[in-house]
Write a protein that holds these residues in place. Structure first.
Motif, PDB file in Angstrom:
ATOM      1  N   GLY A 103       0.833  -1.201   0.000  1.00 20.95           N
ATOM      2  CA  GLY A 103       0.000   0.000   0.000  1.00 20.95           C
ATOM      3  C   GLY A 103       0.863   1.245   0.000  1.00 20.95           C
ATOM      4  O   GLY A 103       0.540   2.249  -0.647  1.00 20.95           O
ATOM      5  N   GLU A 104       1.989   1.154   0.707  1.00 20.64           N
ATOM      6  CA  GLU A 104       2.897   2.302   0.806  1.00 20.64           C
ATOM      7  C   GLU A 104       3.480   2.633  -0.573  1.00 20.64           C
ATOM      8  O   GLU A 104       3.494   3.793  -0.999  1.00 20.64           O
ATOM      9  CB  GLU A 104       4.027   1.919   1.758  1.00 20.64           C
ATOM     10  CG  GLU A 104       4.656   3.087   2.416  1.00 20.64           C
ATOM     11  CD  GLU A 104       5.651   2.604   3.486  1.00 20.64           C
ATOM     12  OE1 GLU A 104       5.771   1.382   3.708  1.00 20.64           O
ATOM     13  OE2 GLU A 104       6.313   3.468   4.062  1.00 20.64           O
ATOM     14  N   ARG A 164      -1.764  -9.434   4.387  1.00 22.20           N
ATOM     15  CA  ARG A 164      -1.054  -8.639   5.392  1.00 22.20           C
ATOM     16  C   ARG A 164       0.466  -8.843   5.247  1.00 22.20           C
ATOM     17  O   ARG A 164       0.933  -9.961   5.066  1.00 22.20           O
ATOM     18  CB  ARG A 164      -1.501  -9.096   6.781  1.00 22.20           C
ATOM     19  CG  ARG A 164      -1.088  -8.168   7.892  1.00 22.20           C
ATOM     20  CD  ARG A 164      -1.633  -8.691   9.210  1.00 22.20           C
ATOM     21  NE  ARG A 164      -3.059  -8.395   9.378  1.00 22.20           N
ATOM     22  CZ  ARG A 164      -3.525  -7.229   9.828  1.00 22.20           C
ATOM     23  NH1 ARG A 164      -2.697  -6.272  10.149  1.00 22.20           N
ATOM     24  NH2 ARG A 164      -4.818  -7.034   9.964  1.00 22.20           N
ATOM     25  N   GLY A 165       1.205  -7.753   5.225  1.00 21.50           N
ATOM     26  CA  GLY A 165       2.669  -7.845   5.144  1.00 21.50           C
ATOM     27  C   GLY A 165       3.185  -7.902   3.699  1.00 21.50           C
ATOM     28  O   GLY A 165       4.364  -7.698   3.459  1.00 21.50           O
ATOM     29  N   ARG A 166       2.301  -8.201   2.726  1.00 24.19           N
ATOM     30  CA  ARG A 166       2.778  -8.264   1.334  1.00 24.19           C
ATOM     31  C   ARG A 166       2.124  -7.202   0.459  1.00 24.19           C
ATOM     32  O   ARG A 166       2.720  -6.728  -0.498  1.00 24.19           O
ATOM     33  CB  ARG A 166       2.486  -9.645   0.732  1.00 24.19           C
ATOM     34  CG  ARG A 166       3.201 -10.754   1.490  1.00 24.19           C
ATOM     35  CD  ARG A 166       3.145 -12.050   0.736  1.00 24.19           C
ATOM     36  NE  ARG A 166       3.973 -12.012  -0.453  1.00 24.19           N
ATOM     37  CZ  ARG A 166       3.993 -12.980  -1.378  1.00 24.19           C
ATOM     38  NH1 ARG A 166       3.227 -14.025  -1.248  1.00 24.19           N
ATOM     39  NH2 ARG A 166       4.780 -12.882  -2.433  1.00 24.19           N
ATOM     40  N   GLY A 167       0.888  -6.858   0.764  1.00 27.16           N
ATOM     41  CA  GLY A 167       0.224  -5.807   0.006  1.00 27.16           C
ATOM     42  C   GLY A 167      -0.934  -6.331  -0.820  1.00 27.16           C
ATOM     43  O   GLY A 167      -1.688  -7.200  -0.374  1.00 27.16           O
ATOM     44  N   TYR A 168      -1.024  -5.816  -2.037  1.00 26.84           N
ATOM     45  CA  TYR A 168      -2.185  -6.098  -2.884  1.00 26.84           C
ATOM     46  C   TYR A 168      -1.726  -6.658  -4.227  1.00 26.84           C
ATOM     47  O   TYR A 168      -0.708  -6.246  -4.760  1.00 26.84           O
ATOM     48  CB  TYR A 168      -2.949  -4.805  -3.161  1.00 26.84           C
ATOM     49  CG  TYR A 168      -3.313  -4.047  -1.917  1.00 26.84           C
ATOM     50  CD1 TYR A 168      -4.447  -4.377  -1.191  1.00 26.84           C
ATOM     51  CD2 TYR A 168      -2.505  -3.006  -1.464  1.00 26.84           C
ATOM     52  CE1 TYR A 168      -4.781  -3.683  -0.034  1.00 26.84           C
ATOM     53  CE2 TYR A 168      -2.823  -2.309  -0.321  1.00 26.84           C
ATOM     54  CZ  TYR A 168      -3.969  -2.655   0.396  1.00 26.84           C
ATOM     55  OH  TYR A 168      -4.286  -1.976   1.531  1.00 26.84           O
ATOM     56  N   ARG A 169      -2.540  -7.575  -4.758  1.00 26.21           N
ATOM     57  CA  ARG A 169      -2.294  -7.986  -6.148  1.00 26.21           C
ATOM     58  C   ARG A 169      -3.604  -8.380  -6.822  1.00 26.21           C
ATOM     59  O   ARG A 169      -4.563  -8.802  -6.153  1.00 26.21           O
ATOM     60  CB  ARG A 169      -1.279  -9.128  -6.216  1.00 26.21           C
ATOM     61  CG  ARG A 169      -1.783 -10.494  -5.860  1.00 26.21           C
ATOM     62  CD  ARG A 169      -0.732 -11.546  -6.238  1.00 26.21           C
ATOM     63  NE  ARG A 169      -1.159 -12.882  -5.913  1.00 26.21           N
ATOM     64  CZ  ARG A 169      -1.917 -13.645  -6.711  1.00 26.21           C
ATOM     65  NH1 ARG A 169      -2.335 -13.191  -7.864  1.00 26.21           N
ATOM     66  NH2 ARG A 169      -2.263 -14.871  -6.339  1.00 26.21           N
TER      67      ARG A 169
END
Ligand code: ATP
Ligand code: BTN
Length: 328
Positions: free
Chosen positions: A26-27, A59-64
């Motif tokens: 997200g960052e 959580r911890g990896r982001g989005y795909r």
């Protein structure tokens, strides 16, 4: 050329970042777009609700994205096509590529040209029926031609388009693809593509014809009221829509040239060979009337030939629908 009217620019930028199908934090997404993480979150929700895309959040990896997204690209289509070189206009969203093509003809744009879209909000089939057109999954393709040769250049034209679509599907590895008179492309009894021709001008003199083609490409789920399939369901792999558009344009070029030079009569035998319902017992429906017969084939103008009570009869017209009889 690419146009985007209704799909928000922020959403498109986010899609461009996510289209590789890999995880992005997200960052990182926020930094690339110049917005906060909560703004990214909102855009992701819009992607899901507006464009029907599935986004995995870990959580911890982001989005795909659930699967990588290959967006339409006019330059790629132009480069991949070996015969056709029509200008390609791509819309992220449009009501209907056929409707847009008709508007462009009315505004004086010179043919030939091709209109494509990532999604259609009012995709249309024959007789006002809807054509389901989700974002970035299928091909929505409208080729505009100027026709000067009078009626002969229009005879059997929608059947010729069917041959070009079928040839394209065969070469992509869908061996069962075949045609159903007048305008459907099926695999077995499942519809994989539809064709809608629309005409403006004087058919006996100079007119423009829009050759509208919808092909189900990477669609895997859909709420459609008849049996359907897609290239990915048939081949078990995702199909590159740019490659498909280029191949289809090349096949259209070849078949249209044969039709222009020799008329539909030269393609009649090939069409009958591709017809899945040759020899079948059918009902031909025209409004509230129906006629029972056995399919013999098509005539030199593309009209359907049926044997009705031992007599051969020909039928043509945009309002006709063919159904298999229960005893077929
Ligand atoms: P016919 O052409 O014989 O009259 P049809 O039911 O195929 O019959 P069409 O007008 O050719 O009718 O096509 C529109 C129909 O196609 C819709 O009513 C719907 O059932 C179906 N349809 C809509 N979108 C799709 C799609 N993406 N893929 C497959 N089928 C679709
Ligand atoms: C049918 O089977 O009834 C014909 C369906 C045709 C759908 C295509 S998608 C591209 C073009 N734009 C439209 O609105 N319709 C055609």
């Amino acid at each position: 050329m690419r146009a985007s009217l209704c799909i928000e620019i922020g959403m498109l930028k986010l899609l461009t970042l996510l289209k590789d199908g890999r995880f992005h934090s997200g960052e990182a997404l926020g930094a690339a777009l110049g917005v906060s993480r909560s703004a990214v979150w909102k855009q992701l929700q819009l992607l899901e609700s507006e464009l029907n895309l599935t986004v995995y959040k870990v959580r911890g990896r982001g989005y795909r994205l659930a699967s990588p997204l290959m967006l339409l690209d006019a330059e790629q289509i132009f480069r991949l096509a070996t015969k056709a070189s029509w200008p390609v206009l791509i819309h992220d969203e449009i009501d209907s590529t056929n409707a847009e093509a008709l508007r462009l003809i009315a505004s004086g744009r010179g043919a030939p040209f091709l209109v494509l879209a990532e999604r259609q909000s009012a995709g249309r089939g024959r007789r006002g029926r809807a054509w389901l057109s989700p974002f970035a999954q299928n091909l929505y393709y409208s080729l505009v031609l100027r026709v000067e040769g009078g009626m002969r250049q229009l005879e059997g034209l929608s059947l010729v388009v069917g041959l070009a679509v079928r040839q394209t599907l065969l070469s992509l590895g869908v061996p069962g693809a075949g045609l159903k008179w007048p305008n459907d492309v099926l695999v077995g009894n499942r519809k994989v593509a539809g064709i809608l021709l629309e005409l403006v001008g004087d058919p006996a003199d100079v007119c423009h014809v829009v050759l509208g083609i919808g092909i189900n490409v990477n669609m895997q789920e859909a709420d459609i009221d008849q049996a359907w399939t897609s290239l990915t369901l048939e081949c078990g792999r995702l199909v590159d829509r740019n490659q498909l558009a280029a191949l289809l344009s090349d096949n259209m070029q070849t078949y249209l040239a044969r039709h222009r030079e020799h008329g539909f009569a030269a393609l009649q035998g090939e069409w009958e060979g591709a017809h899945l319902w040759q020899g079948r017992a059918v009902s031909l429906i025209a409004g509230s009337n129906s006629i029972n017969g056995t399919v013999l084939g098509v005539d030199r103008q593309g009209a359907l030939r049926l044997e009705v009570d031992g007599v051969e009869k020909s039928f043509s017209g945009g309002e006709l629908s063919l159904r298999l009889r229960d005893d077929s």
